[in-house]
Design a protein around this motif. Structure first.
Motif, PDB file in Angstrom:
ATOM      1  N   ALA A   1      40.689  36.802  40.932  1.00  0.00           N
ATOM      2  CA  ALA A   1      41.190  37.251  39.470  1.00  0.00           C
ATOM      3  C   ALA A   1      42.403  37.683  39.294  1.00  0.00           C
ATOM      4  O   ALA A   1      43.111  37.510  38.243  1.00  0.00           O
ATOM      5  CB  ALA A   1      40.179  38.572  39.476  1.00  0.00           C
ATOM      6  N   ASP A   2      43.117  38.085  40.275  1.00  0.00           N
ATOM      7  CA  ASP A   2      44.783  38.384  40.039  1.00  0.00           C
ATOM      8  C   ASP A   2      45.485  37.182  39.957  1.00  0.00           C
ATOM      9  O   ASP A   2      46.359  37.046  39.219  1.00  0.00           O
ATOM     10  CB  ASP A   2      45.045  38.966  41.484  1.00  0.00           C
ATOM     11  CG  ASP A   2      44.738  40.587  41.487  1.00  0.00           C
ATOM     12  OD1 ASP A   2      44.203  41.061  40.683  1.00  0.00           O
ATOM     13  OD2 ASP A   2      44.785  40.969  42.786  1.00  0.00           O
TER      14      ASP A   2
ATOM     15  N   SER B   1      46.844  34.939  45.600  1.00  0.00           N
ATOM     16  CA  SER B   1      46.698  34.276  46.437  1.00  0.00           C
ATOM     17  C   SER B   1      46.675  34.748  48.224  1.00  0.00           C
ATOM     18  O   SER B   1      45.722  34.352  48.830  1.00  0.00           O
ATOM     19  CB  SER B   1      47.986  33.084  46.646  1.00  0.00           C
ATOM     20  OG  SER B   1      47.931  32.225  45.466  1.00  0.00           O
ATOM     21  N   VAL B   2      47.696  35.651  48.451  1.00  0.00           N
ATOM     22  CA  VAL B   2      47.520  36.434  49.628  1.00  0.00           C
ATOM     23  C   VAL B   2      46.023  37.184  49.629  1.00  0.00           C
ATOM     24  O   VAL B   2      45.599  37.238  50.815  1.00  0.00           O
ATOM     25  CB  VAL B   2      48.949  37.293  49.498  1.00  0.00           C
ATOM     26  CG1 VAL B   2      48.715  38.207  50.789  1.00  0.00           C
ATOM     27  CG2 VAL B   2      49.945  36.513  49.706  1.00  0.00           C
ATOM     28  N   LYS B   3      46.015  38.011  48.812  1.00  0.00           N
ATOM     29  CA  LYS B   3      44.671  38.549  48.724  1.00  0.00           C
ATOM     30  C   LYS B   3      43.521  37.650  49.115  1.00  0.00           C
ATOM     31  O   LYS B   3      42.372  38.145  49.601  1.00  0.00           O
ATOM     32  CB  LYS B   3      44.424  39.498  47.226  1.00  0.00           C
ATOM     33  CG  LYS B   3      43.692  40.781  47.336  1.00  0.00           C
ATOM     34  CD  LYS B   3      43.811  41.259  46.199  1.00  0.00           C
ATOM     35  CE  LYS B   3      43.255  42.759  46.122  1.00  0.00           C
ATOM     36  NZ  LYS B   3      43.231  43.426  44.710  1.00  0.00           N
ATOM     37  N   LYS B   4      43.412  36.798  48.313  1.00  0.00           N
ATOM     38  CA  LYS B   4      42.235  35.848  48.382  1.00  0.00           C
ATOM     39  C   LYS B   4      42.135  34.863  49.880  1.00  0.00           C
ATOM     40  O   LYS B   4      41.260  35.145  50.375  1.00  0.00           O
ATOM     41  CB  LYS B   4      42.449  34.663  47.407  1.00  0.00           C
ATOM     42  CG  LYS B   4      41.448  33.444  47.469  1.00  0.00           C
ATOM     43  CD  LYS B   4      41.494  32.513  46.344  1.00  0.00           C
ATOM     44  CE  LYS B   4      40.286  31.520  46.354  1.00  0.00           C
ATOM     45  NZ  LYS B   4      40.600  30.392  45.208  1.00  0.00           N
ATOM     46  N   ALA B   5      43.271  35.179  50.400  1.00  0.00           N
ATOM     47  CA  ALA B   5      43.304  34.407  51.868  1.00  0.00           C
ATOM     48  C   ALA B   5      42.984  35.479  52.880  1.00  0.00           C
ATOM     49  O   ALA B   5      42.162  35.218  53.618  1.00  0.00           O
ATOM     50  CB  ALA B   5      44.897  33.887  52.105  1.00  0.00           C
TER      51      ALA B   5
ATOM     52  N   GLY C   1      53.970  37.321  36.003  1.00  0.00           N
ATOM     53  CA  GLY C   1      52.995  36.538  36.199  1.00  0.00           C
ATOM     54  C   GLY C   1      52.955  35.623  37.401  1.00  0.00           C
ATOM     55  O   GLY C   1      51.826  35.390  38.146  1.00  0.00           O
ATOM     56  N   VAL C   2      54.105  35.273  37.978  1.00  0.00           N
ATOM     57  CA  VAL C   2      54.316  34.501  39.189  1.00  0.00           C
ATOM     58  C   VAL C   2      54.109  35.480  40.405  1.00  0.00           C
ATOM     59  O   VAL C   2      53.194  34.924  41.292  1.00  0.00           O
ATOM     60  CB  VAL C   2      55.527  33.784  39.242  1.00  0.00           C
ATOM     61  CG1 VAL C   2      55.787  33.352  40.770  1.00  0.00           C
ATOM     62  CG2 VAL C   2      55.898  32.644  38.228  1.00  0.00           C
ATOM     63  N   ALA C   3      54.206  36.746  40.291  1.00  0.00           N
ATOM     64  CA  ALA C   3      54.203  37.810  41.236  1.00  0.00           C
ATOM     65  C   ALA C   3      52.904  37.974  41.331  1.00  0.00           C
ATOM     66  O   ALA C   3      52.366  38.111  42.636  1.00  0.00           O
ATOM     67  CB  ALA C   3      54.908  38.905  40.926  1.00  0.00           C
ATOM     68  N   LYS C   4      52.101  38.241  40.003  1.00  0.00           N
ATOM     69  CA  LYS C   4      50.445  38.329  40.292  1.00  0.00           C
ATOM     70  C   LYS C   4      49.973  36.902  41.064  1.00  0.00           C
ATOM     71  O   LYS C   4      48.722  37.156  41.708  1.00  0.00           O
ATOM     72  CB  LYS C   4      50.127  38.630  39.045  1.00  0.00           C
ATOM     73  CG  LYS C   4      50.157  39.735  38.403  1.00  0.00           C
ATOM     74  CD  LYS C   4      49.267  40.161  37.273  1.00  0.00           C
ATOM     75  CE  LYS C   4      49.503  41.504  36.289  1.00  0.00           C
ATOM     76  NZ  LYS C   4      48.895  41.548  35.191  1.00  0.00           N
ATOM     77  N   GLN C   5      50.401  35.894  40.776  1.00  0.00           N
ATOM     78  CA  GLN C   5      49.678  34.632  41.344  1.00  0.00           C
ATOM     79  C   GLN C   5      49.710  34.600  42.847  1.00  0.00           C
ATOM     80  O   GLN C   5      48.828  34.450  43.370  1.00  0.00           O
ATOM     81  CB  GLN C   5      50.390  33.390  40.587  1.00  0.00           C
ATOM     82  CG  GLN C   5      49.892  32.995  39.408  1.00  0.00           C
ATOM     83  CD  GLN C   5      50.586  31.928  38.971  1.00  0.00           C
ATOM     84  OE1 GLN C   5      50.597  30.978  39.706  1.00  0.00           O
ATOM     85  NE2 GLN C   5      51.128  31.929  37.552  1.00  0.00           N
TER      86      GLN C   5
END
Length: 59
Positions: free
Chosen positions: A37-38, A17-21, A9-13
């Motif tokens: 979404a991720d 965050s990286v993908k959103k940025a 879960g933390v890895a997906k967060q």
């Protein structure tokens, strides 16, 4: 004790965050939305792991 759902879960967060940025930096709204979404999916998975851990400790 940390279980695999909490870690995943933390890895997906982080991935979200990286993908959103990256989407925000490039102006790509689709990638930005996928990142959001991720991130949400990661929060849900971590919460599931937290509940699972609490139940295990209660037993």
């Amino acid at each position: 004790m940390v279980n695999k759902d909490q870690i995943a879960g933390v890895a997906k967060q982080v991935k979200g965050s990286v993908k959103k940025a990256a989407g925000k930096a490039t102006g790509n709204r689709r990638v930005q939305a996928e990142g959001s979404a991720d991130k949400i999916a990661g929060k849900l998975q971590k919460a599931y792991g937290d509940v699972k851990d609490k139940v295990r400790k209660a037993l």
